[in-house]
Design an enzyme around this catalytic site. Structure first.
Site, PDB file in Angstrom:
ATOM      1  N   ARG A 289     -60.118-101.769-112.666  1.00  0.00           N
ATOM      2  CA  ARG A 289     -61.451-101.714-113.260  1.00  0.00           C
ATOM      3  C   ARG A 289     -62.204-100.487-112.740  1.00  0.00           C
ATOM      4  O   ARG A 289     -62.384-100.312-111.532  1.00  0.00           O
ATOM      5  CB  ARG A 289     -62.218-102.986-112.903  1.00  0.00           C
ATOM      6  CG  ARG A 289     -63.584-103.086-113.557  1.00  0.00           C
ATOM      7  CD  ARG A 289     -64.203-104.442-113.302  1.00  0.00           C
ATOM      8  NE  ARG A 289     -65.425-104.603-114.077  1.00  0.00           N
ATOM      9  CZ  ARG A 289     -66.039-105.769-114.272  1.00  0.00           C
ATOM     10  NH1 ARG A 289     -65.512-106.866-113.741  1.00  0.00           N
ATOM     11  NH2 ARG A 289     -67.133-105.831-114.994  1.00  0.00           N
TER      12      ARG A 289
ATOM     13  N   GLU B 267     -60.604 -98.964-124.545  1.00  0.00           N
ATOM     14  CA  GLU B 267     -61.260 -99.435-123.321  1.00  0.00           C
ATOM     15  C   GLU B 267     -61.534-100.936-123.358  1.00  0.00           C
ATOM     16  O   GLU B 267     -62.351-101.434-122.592  1.00  0.00           O
ATOM     17  CB  GLU B 267     -62.557 -98.660-123.049  1.00  0.00           C
ATOM     18  CG  GLU B 267     -62.961 -98.658-121.581  1.00  0.00           C
ATOM     19  CD  GLU B 267     -64.198 -97.824-121.290  1.00  0.00           C
ATOM     20  OE1 GLU B 267     -64.560 -97.713-120.111  1.00  0.00           O
ATOM     21  OE2 GLU B 267     -64.789 -97.269-122.248  1.00  0.00           O
TER      22      GLU B 267
END
Length: 319
Positions: free
Chosen positions: A57, A270
């Site tokens: 992340r 994404e």
């Protein structure tokens, strides 16, 4: 084959996110890991994505926290978790690693982790944070010799770097709304007046989020290159720099393809990432970027480039 070049493990198990460096790392079972990634796999199936380049992340890379020792431990844990996901789903994910960057720290530690990721974990690239300070921009620009040992390793290993910042502590910036896009634009402008790619002709950068403001202001950047006595952008920068399609509306994607050569565009979404809602104008998720690309009047050859061949050219270690 449809390859998504921009995916982050935003749904990592809570035990991983809650881990404190210095304490024993929690035991995370394969079943817990599989459960945590099921949402990603479901969306990939629904949207017809075959393979995602998967990295830790971005907002949790934590480069601004602690020191290099802390960053190294956290980075290794994050990359090892990605490696486990790839081993569980080798046909669905390819690993991309974060680096143990820390403000003021030597770049040697990042070089070591890059080599571990590529040679031991089988990763195909890395994320490079141009601002590990968290929005205060205390690091040298990407063209500074500080970065050269990392570039030498990237070129030697034949892997690219996605230029991607992490969290922001400067209250003037929203993380995904301004800090990320500012960094994309800033990175491109750092590359424009310099001769970095003369020193590293094999170096490749992916600038995400559609290149930030760059396509929208392409005339400005072309004009600046001319004013600064630089060669045309197609010669001086765009042989080594690529943009993804993480632009969340049709008009933006259309502009991207109108301005940037199709050979420099990689499909990316994404997901599951910064923008997770449904667009009330279309009834579809903002980050379902395949819909926008499919709506373009591309030839079959150009569509194949965007969805697969460009990614294979930029990430040659892909299986």
């Amino acid at each position: 084959m449809i390859i998504d070049c921009h995916g982050h493990f935003t749904t990592a198990p809570d035990a991983h996110a809650a881990w404190t460096v210095g304490s024993p790392y929690p035991r995370i079972s394969d079943s817990a890991l599989q459960a945590s990634v099921e949402g990603q796999l479901r969306l990939m199936r629904e949207r017809g994505v075959d393979l995602t380049l998967f990295s830790p992340r971005a907002s949790a890379m934590g480069h601004h926290l602690g020191d290099e020792t802390r960053s190294t431990a956290w980075t290794r844990a994050c990359n090892d978790l990605i490696h486990r996901v790839v081993r569980l789903y080798p046909d669905r994910f390819a690993g991309v690693g974060q680096l143990p960057q820390s403000p003021g720290a030597p770049i040697a530690g990042s070089v070591r982790e890059l080599r571990r990721c590529v040679k031991e974990l089988g990763f195909v690239g890395c994320n490079l944070n141009p601002d590990p300070s968290g929005g205060h921009w205390t690091s040298p620009p990407l063209t500074d010799h500080y970065w050269y040992p990392l570039y030498e390793a990237l070129q030697e290993l034949d892997v690219p770097a996605m230029v991607h910042v992490s969290a922001v502590t400067n209250p003037n910036f929203h993380a995904t709304g301004s800090h990320y896009l500012n960094a994309d634009t800033t990175a491109f402008m750092q590359l424009l007046p310099a001769g970095l790619f003369q020193d590293f002709p094999g170096l490749r950068f992916v600038i995400p989020h559609g290149g930030g403001a760059v396509p929208y202001h392409w005339g400005r950047f072309r004009g600046l290159a001319d004013m600064l006595g630089r060669p045309p952008l197609a010669e001086s920068v765009m042989r080594n720099v690529f943009f993804d399609t993480c632009v969340y509306h049709q008009a933006g994607i259309t502009l991207l393809f109108d301005v940037i050569d199709v050979d420099n565009i990689l499909f990316g979404s994404e997901m599951i990432g910064a923008v997770r809602g449904v667009d009330p104008h279309t009834g579809h998720h903002f980050d379902d970027t395949r819909r926008y690309v499919d709506a373009l009047p591309l030839s079959d050859a150009d569509r194949l480039k965007v969805y697969e061949l460009n990614a294979r050219r930029v990430y040659p270690r892909l299986p």
